[in-house]
Design an enzyme around this catalytic site. Structure first.
Site, mmCIF file in Angstrom:
data_model
loop_
_atom_site.group_PDB
_atom_site.id
_atom_site.type_symbol
_atom_site.label_atom_id
_atom_site.label_comp_id
_atom_site.label_asym_id
_atom_site.label_seq_id
_atom_site.Cartn_x
_atom_site.Cartn_y
_atom_site.Cartn_z
ATOM 1 N N TYR A 92 0.829 -1.212 0.000
ATOM 2 C CA TYR A 92 0.000 0.000 0.000
ATOM 3 C C TYR A 92 0.869 1.270 0.000
ATOM 4 O O TYR A 92 0.374 2.345 0.264
ATOM 5 C CB TYR A 92 -0.952 0.010 1.194
ATOM 6 C CG TYR A 92 -1.996 -1.098 1.146
ATOM 7 C CD1 TYR A 92 -3.075 -1.026 0.272
ATOM 8 C CD2 TYR A 92 -1.884 -2.218 1.970
ATOM 9 C CE1 TYR A 92 -4.028 -2.038 0.226
ATOM 10 C CE2 TYR A 92 -2.832 -3.235 1.929
ATOM 11 C CZ TYR A 92 -3.903 -3.136 1.055
ATOM 12 O OH TYR A 92 -4.847 -4.135 1.009
ATOM 13 N N ASP A 151 -0.910 -11.169 7.931
ATOM 14 C CA ASP A 151 -0.046 -12.203 7.346
ATOM 15 C C ASP A 151 1.433 -11.981 7.645
ATOM 16 O O ASP A 151 2.169 -12.937 7.834
ATOM 17 C CB ASP A 151 -0.260 -12.280 5.831
ATOM 18 C CG ASP A 151 -1.610 -12.911 5.515
ATOM 19 O OD1 ASP A 151 -1.853 -14.031 5.967
ATOM 20 O OD2 ASP A 151 -2.429 -12.262 4.851
ATOM 21 N N HIS A 388 4.447 -6.342 -5.181
ATOM 22 C CA HIS A 388 2.996 -6.563 -5.089
ATOM 23 C C HIS A 388 2.314 -5.294 -4.629
ATOM 24 O O HIS A 388 2.887 -4.512 -3.861
ATOM 25 C CB HIS A 388 2.646 -7.732 -4.160
ATOM 26 C CG HIS A 388 2.760 -7.425 -2.709
ATOM 27 N ND1 HIS A 388 1.684 -7.391 -1.851
ATOM 28 C CD2 HIS A 388 3.830 -7.113 -1.942
ATOM 29 C CE1 HIS A 388 2.084 -7.093 -0.634
ATOM 30 N NE2 HIS A 388 3.377 -6.923 -0.656
ATOM 31 N N TYR A 469 -11.555 -0.896 0.783
ATOM 32 C CA TYR A 469 -11.477 -0.651 2.235
ATOM 33 C C TYR A 469 -10.189 0.056 2.622
ATOM 34 O O TYR A 469 -10.066 0.557 3.742
ATOM 35 C CB TYR A 469 -11.647 -1.976 3.003
ATOM 36 C CG TYR A 469 -10.382 -2.704 3.388
ATOM 37 C CD1 TYR A 469 -9.731 -3.546 2.499
ATOM 38 C CD2 TYR A 469 -9.831 -2.572 4.664
ATOM 39 C CE1 TYR A 469 -8.585 -4.229 2.850
ATOM 40 C CE2 TYR A 469 -8.678 -3.254 5.025
ATOM 41 C CZ TYR A 469 -8.052 -4.073 4.109
ATOM 42 O OH TYR A 469 -6.903 -4.738 4.476
ATOM 43 N N ARG A 470 -9.264 0.173 1.691
ATOM 44 C CA ARG A 470 -7.928 0.682 2.004
ATOM 45 C C ARG A 470 -7.204 0.767 0.662
ATOM 46 O O ARG A 470 -7.539 0.037 -0.256
ATOM 47 C CB ARG A 470 -7.283 -0.379 2.877
ATOM 48 C CG ARG A 470 -5.854 -0.221 3.251
ATOM 49 C CD ARG A 470 -5.488 -1.469 4.038
ATOM 50 N NE ARG A 470 -4.190 -1.346 4.654
ATOM 51 C CZ ARG A 470 -3.625 -2.308 5.371
ATOM 52 N NH1 ARG A 470 -4.240 -3.450 5.542
ATOM 53 N NH2 ARG A 470 -2.456 -2.142 5.918
#
Ligand code: ADP
Length: 522
Positions: A92, A151, A388, A469-470
């Protein structure tokens, strides 16, 4: 070395004055510039402009008083700051700021576990406390409390809750499980929320709401304050624990899996934040793409079938766990097993029944009991040069909606040459559909395609009524605009609050698409 990107409107001398002010507060050793900034980047950037999220400096305080002094200096010198706790928000944007030229406010050094209360099941921590740190603390002291971990265990307990991250025990909704904050406002003033507002009160970490408007939510995914302490509820170690996995063979099974899941979750038969993981997301822990497919484009169906057979996994893989006294677990398991058995081809496993050494259920068996880990982070190795980013739309817990979202995202990813790797994580009333867009960050063409497909997915999801959501720092504006009801009334309210709390726009400009007036017209 290239000249640093300075905060908008500042020249080199102005900026040096600001750095001197920061050095006076935290000491020379804790203001970083130049080569010392290598960890304050987005490790998986897909931005077109390599400097889109560049920072010219970082400052690392050790106390809330130092945070207050830094914010006051930032106001005086017009320097924008981007707070990070552990800075592991990979996927993110990592530790990088939204706006180029923003100085990183690194709270890693504020890493004390201030209190753990076993009887009532909570901890009070500073932002630099990682899941590994808190886990070690509980283990060393022999405290019978479990964490709830995402995770990857290297992130911050506070940072993850503020981003509204999720984990996998019954306490999987991290923001729901926070209780009571201490926050430094952009002005440098400090407040305690909830019961912490009352001097001498003894329920700061026990009762969330306090008296008057409930403010904690305002400081999550936000640029209204810097959280310097936070309470977090911890789960008492249960008398029994049984993790399990259920595999499903066909792509279209996702519809029925979700239909079976909804009543089980809504009625608390499924106790934890269980997940449905896609084939490649599970398989990539033990395989790389090149072992199955060397050409361009996504994994062909034949290779997917071989992967399923080689690893004895499903197209969809459900990971859940039972908690409590054995008779309760027995009863819940009978209901769960009978319910999922209605899906043709469903297969049920305990960790002992999985024979491979590195089987994913063995890892998830630890994660679903709150043991922090990094193993499944190896997902980035699926393709070479692993990067990612997360695309995370929310869905109702309805089979038809999950199938629709799956097909929409899969098709777009395949068209752009990527594999579909996702987890549907179940919340109290919705599914977080978290798609990991894994790409080769050394290949500019892959980064370009990732950027393109991400923008398309955001738009198409919004057209179908799905919101994220984010999100990643590069897409905060685009996603803020999809929350546009009544001519963008919510964003306008966010901006009103921002301008009242932060008239000089010093705290995290652009976070979640909220720009202070100083930069709004840029
Ligand atoms: P983690 O290490 O858990 O992944 P980060 O430290 O990277 O979390 O923080 C994620 C994001 O949350 C940051 O980019 C920032 O926007 C916000 N954030 C983190 N810590 C704080 C804090 N203490 N106060 C306010 N916002 C924060």
């Amino acid at each position: 070395m290239a000249d640093p990107i300075l905060p908008p409107g500042l020249n080199v001398a102005d900026f040096e004055d600001a750095l001197q002010a920061f050095r006076r507060i935290v000491g020379r050793d804790h203001v970083y510039t130049g080569d010392e900034l290598s960890s304050y980047v987005d490790p998986y950037s897909i931005a077109e402009d390599p400097n889109a999220h560049a920072t010219p400096a970082a400052v690392a305080p050790q106390s809330a008083e130092e945070v207050q002094a830094i914010l006051r200096a930032a106001n005086q010198h017009h320097v924008p700051l981007w707070p990070i706790s552990c800075g592991k928000n990979h996927g993110y944007g990592g530790a990088a700021p939204r706006m180029a030229g923003t100085v990183v406010l690194d709270l890693n050094r504020m890493n004390r576990v201030l209190e753990v209360n076993v009887e009532s099941g909570y901890a009070l921590v500073e932002p630099g406390v990682s899941y590994f740190d808190l886990y070690r603390h509980l283990q060393e002291k022999g405290l019978k409390l479990w964490l709830d971990v995402p995770d990857a265990g290297w992130g911050s307990v506070v940072g993850n809750a503020l981003e509204r991250g999720v984990g996998y025990t019954p306490y999987g909704d991290h923001f729901m499980m926070q209780c009571g904050m201490e926050v430094v406002l952009p002005s440098g003033d400090i407040v305690r929320t909830g019961m912490g507002a009352m001097p001498g009160n003894n329920t700061w970490q026990l009762f969330k709401y306090g008296y008057g408007p409930y403010l904690d939510g305002m400081f999550s995914q936000s640029n209204f304050g810097v959280v310097t302490k936070m309470g977090v509820w911890l789960m008492p170690e249960p008398p029994g624990y049984r993790p399990y996995m259920i595999t499903f063979e066909r792509e279209e099974d996702i519809e029925q899996v979700v239909e079976v899941l909804r009543p089980l979750k809504v009625n608390s038969v499924i106790q934890n934040a269980a997940t449905i993981r896609s084939l490649v997301l599970v398989a990539c822990i033990n395989a790389t793409k090149s072992q199955y497919h060397t050409g361009p484009g996504p994994l062909p169906d034949s290779a997917a079938k071989k992967l399923m057979a080689d690893q004895d996994i499903g197209m969809w893989n459900f990971y859940g766990a039972l908690y409590g006294p054995p008779p309760i677990m027995d009863t819940l398991w009978t209901i769960i097993r009978d319910s999922f058995s209605t899906i043709p081809g469903a297969r049920f496993f305990t960790p002992e029944e999985r024979k491979r050494d590195n089987d994913v259920l063995k890892h998830r068996a630890l994660t679903m009991r709150g043991v922090p880990r990094l193993t499944e982070y190896s997902l980035v190795n699926w393709v070479g040069g692993g990067g990612h980013i997360g695309f995370s739309p929310v869905s109702p817990i309805k089979g038809a909606e999950a199938l629709k979202q799956y097909r929409m995202v899969r098709d777009r990813l395949h068209e752009h040459g990527f594999d579909y790797m996702s987890v549907f994580a179940i919340g109290w009333r919705e599914l977080h559909h978290v798609i990991e867009l894994v790409f080769d960050r050394t290949n500019p063409d892959e980064a370009r395609r990732a950027r393109e497909v991400f923008a398309i997915m955001v738009r198409e999801a919004a057209e179908a009524g799905y919101g994220e959501y984010r999100t990643h720092i590069s897409f905060m504006d685009q996603i803020a605009k999809t929350f546009s009801w009544n001519n963008g009334a919510q964003l306008k309210l966010h901006e009103l609050l921002k301008d009242a709390l932060d008239p000089n726009g010093v705290l995290a400009p652009g976070k979640q698409g909220i720009w202070p007036s100083r930069y709004r017209s840029r």
